[in-house]
Scaffold this motif. Structure first.
Motif, PDB file in Angstrom:
ATOM      1  N   LYS A   1     -46.721 -41.679  58.705  1.00  0.00           N
ATOM      2  CA  LYS A   1     -45.602 -41.232  59.544  1.00  0.00           C
ATOM      3  C   LYS A   1     -45.233 -39.789  59.234  1.00  0.00           C
ATOM      4  CE  LYS A   1     -43.639 -45.760  60.343  1.00  0.00           C
ATOM      5  NZ  LYS A   1     -42.545 -46.675  60.082  1.00  0.00           N
ATOM      6  N   LYS A   2     -45.201 -39.439  57.943  1.00  0.00           N
ATOM      7  CA  LYS A   2     -44.881 -38.067  57.543  1.00  0.00           C
ATOM      8  C   LYS A   2     -46.104 -37.158  57.604  1.00  0.00           C
ATOM      9  CE  LYS A   2     -41.185 -39.291  54.338  1.00  0.00           C
ATOM     10  NZ  LYS A   2     -40.749 -39.256  52.935  1.00  0.00           N
ATOM     11  N   ARG A   3     -47.296 -37.759  57.676  1.00  0.00           N
ATOM     12  CA  ARG A   3     -48.566 -37.038  57.686  1.00  0.00           C
ATOM     13  C   ARG A   3     -48.731 -36.201  56.414  1.00  0.00           C
ATOM     14  NH1 ARG A   3     -51.267 -37.315  62.384  1.00  0.00           N
ATOM     15  NH2 ARG A   3     -52.390 -35.383  61.990  1.00  0.00           N
ATOM     16  N   LYS A   4     -48.355 -36.825  55.287  1.00  0.00           N
ATOM     17  CA  LYS A   4     -48.410 -36.164  53.985  1.00  0.00           C
ATOM     18  C   LYS A   4     -48.910 -37.134  52.929  1.00  0.00           C
ATOM     19  CE  LYS A   4     -46.095 -32.302  55.031  1.00  0.00           C
ATOM     20  NZ  LYS A   4     -46.652 -30.994  54.929  1.00  0.00           N
ATOM     21  N   VAL A   5     -49.439 -36.565  51.843  1.00  0.00           N
ATOM     22  CA  VAL A   5     -49.761 -37.341  50.650  1.00  0.00           C
ATOM     23  C   VAL A   5     -48.519 -37.308  49.767  1.00  0.00           C
ATOM     24  CG1 VAL A   5     -51.248 -37.522  48.631  1.00  0.00           C
ATOM     25  CG2 VAL A   5     -52.206 -36.733  50.796  1.00  0.00           C
ATOM     26  N   VAL A   6     -48.003 -38.493  49.415  1.00  0.00           N
ATOM     27  CA  VAL A   6     -46.758 -38.596  48.654  1.00  0.00           C
ATOM     28  C   VAL A   6     -46.992 -39.382  47.363  1.00  0.00           C
ATOM     29  CG1 VAL A   6     -45.296 -38.436  50.710  1.00  0.00           C
ATOM     30  CG2 VAL A   6     -46.023 -40.676  49.887  1.00  0.00           C
ATOM     31  N   VAL A   7     -46.084 -39.209  46.406  1.00  0.00           N
ATOM     32  CA  VAL A   7     -46.148 -39.950  45.155  1.00  0.00           C
ATOM     33  C   VAL A   7     -45.612 -41.351  45.406  1.00  0.00           C
ATOM     34  CG1 VAL A   7     -45.318 -40.090  42.775  1.00  0.00           C
ATOM     35  CG2 VAL A   7     -45.868 -37.876  43.770  1.00  0.00           C
ATOM     36  N   GLU A   8     -46.427 -42.348  45.050  1.00  0.00           N
ATOM     37  CA  GLU A   8     -46.014 -43.741  45.203  1.00  0.00           C
ATOM     38  C   GLU A   8     -45.434 -44.292  43.896  1.00  0.00           C
ATOM     39  OE1 GLU A   8     -47.978 -47.451  47.362  1.00  0.00           O
ATOM     40  OE2 GLU A   8     -49.095 -46.881  45.552  1.00  0.00           O
ATOM     41  N   LYS A   9     -46.054 -43.915  42.776  1.00  0.00           N
ATOM     42  CA  LYS A   9     -45.619 -44.450  41.479  1.00  0.00           C
ATOM     43  C   LYS A   9     -45.902 -43.441  40.377  1.00  0.00           C
ATOM     44  CE  LYS A   9     -46.204 -48.556  38.525  1.00  0.00           C
ATOM     45  NZ  LYS A   9     -45.179 -48.135  37.664  1.00  0.00           N
ATOM     46  N   THR A  10     -45.014 -43.420  39.396  1.00  0.00           N
ATOM     47  CA  THR A  10     -45.226 -42.608  38.194  1.00  0.00           C
ATOM     48  C   THR A  10     -45.211 -43.533  36.987  1.00  0.00           C
ATOM     49  OG1 THR A  10     -42.867 -42.180  37.942  1.00  0.00           O
ATOM     50  CG2 THR A  10     -44.131 -40.554  39.179  1.00  0.00           C
ATOM     51  N   GLY A  11     -46.006 -43.186  35.996  1.00  0.00           N
ATOM     52  CA  GLY A  11     -46.053 -43.991  34.773  1.00  0.00           C
ATOM     53  C   GLY A  11     -45.476 -43.223  33.594  1.00  0.00           C
ATOM     54  N   ASP A  12     -44.621 -43.873  32.831  1.00  0.00           N
ATOM     55  CA  ASP A  12     -44.032 -43.257  31.644  1.00  0.00           C
ATOM     56  C   ASP A  12     -45.113 -42.944  30.608  1.00  0.00           C
ATOM     57  OD1 ASP A  12     -41.455 -43.426  32.672  1.00  0.00           O
ATOM     58  OD2 ASP A  12     -41.184 -45.466  31.899  1.00  0.00           O
ATOM     59  N   PRO A  13     -44.875 -41.980  29.726  1.00  0.00           N
ATOM     60  CA  PRO A  13     -45.873 -41.629  28.712  1.00  0.00           C
ATOM     61  C   PRO A  13     -46.279 -42.792  27.806  1.00  0.00           C
ATOM     62  CG  PRO A  13     -44.160 -39.960  28.793  1.00  0.00           C
ATOM     63  CD  PRO A  13     -43.719 -41.090  29.683  1.00  0.00           C
ATOM     64  N   ALA A  14     -45.420 -43.784  27.640  1.00  0.00           N
ATOM     65  CA  ALA A  14     -45.726 -44.917  26.762  1.00  0.00           C
ATOM     66  C   ALA A  14     -46.616 -45.963  27.442  1.00  0.00           C
ATOM     67  CB  ALA A  14     -44.430 -45.565  26.300  1.00  0.00           C
ATOM     68  N   GLU A  15     -46.819 -45.862  28.750  1.00  0.00           N
ATOM     69  CA  GLU A  15     -47.617 -46.864  29.458  1.00  0.00           C
ATOM     70  C   GLU A  15     -49.093 -46.727  29.100  1.00  0.00           C
ATOM     71  OE1 GLU A  15     -46.778 -47.947  33.502  1.00  0.00           O
ATOM     72  OE2 GLU A  15     -44.828 -46.949  33.408  1.00  0.00           O
ATOM     73  N   THR A  16     -49.798 -47.842  29.179  1.00  0.00           N
ATOM     74  CA  THR A  16     -51.206 -47.889  28.791  1.00  0.00           C
ATOM     75  C   THR A  16     -52.110 -47.710  30.000  1.00  0.00           C
ATOM     76  OG1 THR A  16     -51.393 -50.277  29.127  1.00  0.00           O
ATOM     77  CG2 THR A  16     -50.626 -49.516  26.949  1.00  0.00           C
ATOM     78  N   TYR A  17     -53.409 -47.610  29.711  1.00  0.00           N
ATOM     79  CA  TYR A  17     -54.397 -47.504  30.790  1.00  0.00           C
ATOM     80  C   TYR A  17     -54.439 -48.793  31.617  1.00  0.00           C
ATOM     81  CZ  TYR A  17     -58.542 -46.063  33.303  1.00  0.00           C
ATOM     82  OH  TYR A  17     -59.416 -45.701  34.304  1.00  0.00           O
ATOM     83  N   ASP A  18     -54.197 -49.925  30.977  1.00  0.00           N
ATOM     84  CA  ASP A  18     -54.136 -51.200  31.703  1.00  0.00           C
ATOM     85  C   ASP A  18     -52.959 -51.228  32.675  1.00  0.00           C
ATOM     86  OD1 ASP A  18     -56.423 -52.200  30.486  1.00  0.00           O
ATOM     87  OD2 ASP A  18     -55.283 -53.125  28.845  1.00  0.00           O
ATOM     88  N   ASP A  19     -51.830 -50.649  32.279  1.00  0.00           N
ATOM     89  CA  ASP A  19     -50.678 -50.539  33.186  1.00  0.00           C
ATOM     90  C   ASP A  19     -51.048 -49.688  34.402  1.00  0.00           C
ATOM     91  OD1 ASP A  19     -49.068 -51.996  31.411  1.00  0.00           O
ATOM     92  OD2 ASP A  19     -48.435 -50.170  30.369  1.00  0.00           O
ATOM     93  N   PHE A  20     -51.770 -48.618  34.131  1.00  0.00           N
ATOM     94  CA  PHE A  20     -52.203 -47.725  35.210  1.00  0.00           C
ATOM     95  C   PHE A  20     -53.114 -48.454  36.194  1.00  0.00           C
ATOM     96  CE2 PHE A  20     -55.907 -44.990  36.377  1.00  0.00           C
ATOM     97  CZ  PHE A  20     -55.309 -44.343  37.445  1.00  0.00           C
ATOM     98  N   THR A  21     -54.153 -49.118  35.697  1.00  0.00           N
ATOM     99  CA  THR A  21     -55.091 -49.802  36.603  1.00  0.00           C
ATOM    100  C   THR A  21     -54.408 -50.938  37.360  1.00  0.00           C
ATOM    101  OG1 THR A  21     -55.908 -51.185  34.798  1.00  0.00           O
ATOM    102  CG2 THR A  21     -57.151 -49.176  35.301  1.00  0.00           C
TER     103      THR A  21
END
Length: 184
Positions: A82-102
Motif C-alpha cells: 500500500k505504501k510501496r515501500k520496504v518497511v521494518v517489520e521487527k527488531t531484535g534486542d541485542p540479547a536475542e539469539t540466532y534461533d530467535d531471529f530465525t
C-alpha cells in the motif's frame, strides 16, 4: 522500425524534473518533453518493474542504529504494497539469539533481514559482521518472490555497510554454521 531514445533529464530553475524523449518512426520524428509536476514524490523514489520498491526512511534509520549504535541484533523487513515501500517489520534486542531471529521469519512468505553476527577469531579477537539475508521460502507465492527479487537491489544499495549476503529458500541455507563459515 520504431526508435525511442532518452535525450535529456533536467530541471528548470530548481523546479521538478523534466524528461525529454525522442521518438522516431520511419521518416517521422517527434520530441516529447514530459513535466513531472504531478508526481507525489521525487522521481528517483518511484518504484518500477526493474527496481522494485524503495526503502522507507525509517528502514534506513533503523539499519544505521543497528550498524552504529548496536541497539539491535537483527532487523526483519517486509514490503508494504500500500505504501510501496520496504518497511521494518521487527527488531531484535541485542540479547536475542540466532534461533530467535530465525523464528521471526515467516514460513510461507518472503522477507529481507539483517543480522549483526558477533564472533571471536582464531586470534581471540572480537569481531562483528553484518549479514543481509533474502528469505524466499519455496512455499511462498510466486508474486511475492518476484516482488522481493526485484526490490532487493534497491534496498541493498540503501543499506551501506553490509558485509555478506545470503539468499535462502530453506532454513538450512542460512544456518548459524553458514554464517560462521562466511565470516571467517
Amino acid at each position: 522500425m520504431c526508435h525511442f531514445h532518452f535525450v535529456k533529464y533536467f530541471t528548470i530553475s530548481n523546479s521538478l524534473p523534466w524528461l525529454a524523449l525522442h521518438f522516431s518512426h520511419s521518416s517521422v520524428s517527434f520530441f516529447f518533453n514530459l513535466n513531472f509536476t504531478k508526481l507525489p514524490c521525487r522521481l528517483q523514489d518511484w518504484p518500477n518493474a526493474t527496481s522494485g520498491m524503495c526503502a522507507a526512511g525509517h528502514a534506513k534509520d533503523t539499519f544505521l542504529e543497528l550498524k552504529r549504535k548496536k541497539i539491535y541484533r537483527y532487523l526483519v523487513f517486509r514490503i508494504d504494497e500500500k505504501k510501496r515501500k520496504v518497511v521494518v517489520e521487527k527488531t531484535g534486542d541485542p540479547a536475542e539469539t540466532y534461533d530467535d531471529f530465525t523464528a521471526s521469519l515467516p514460513e510461507n512468505d518472503c522477507r529481507y533481514a539483517v543480522y549483526d553476527f558477533d564472533f571471536v577469531t582464531s586470534d581471540n579477537c572480537q569481531k562483528s559482521k553484518i549479514f543481509f539475508i533474502a528469505w524466499s521460502p519455496s512455499s511462498s507465492r510466486i508474486r511475492s518472490k518476484v516482488l522481493y527479487a526485484t526490490s532487493k537491489h534497491g534496498l541493498r544499495e540503501e543499506l551501506d555497510g553490509i558485509h555478506y549476503e545470503i539468499q535462502a529458500t530453506d532454513p538450512t541455507e542460512m544456518d548459524l554454521e553458514v554464517l560462521k563459515d562466511r565470516a571467517n
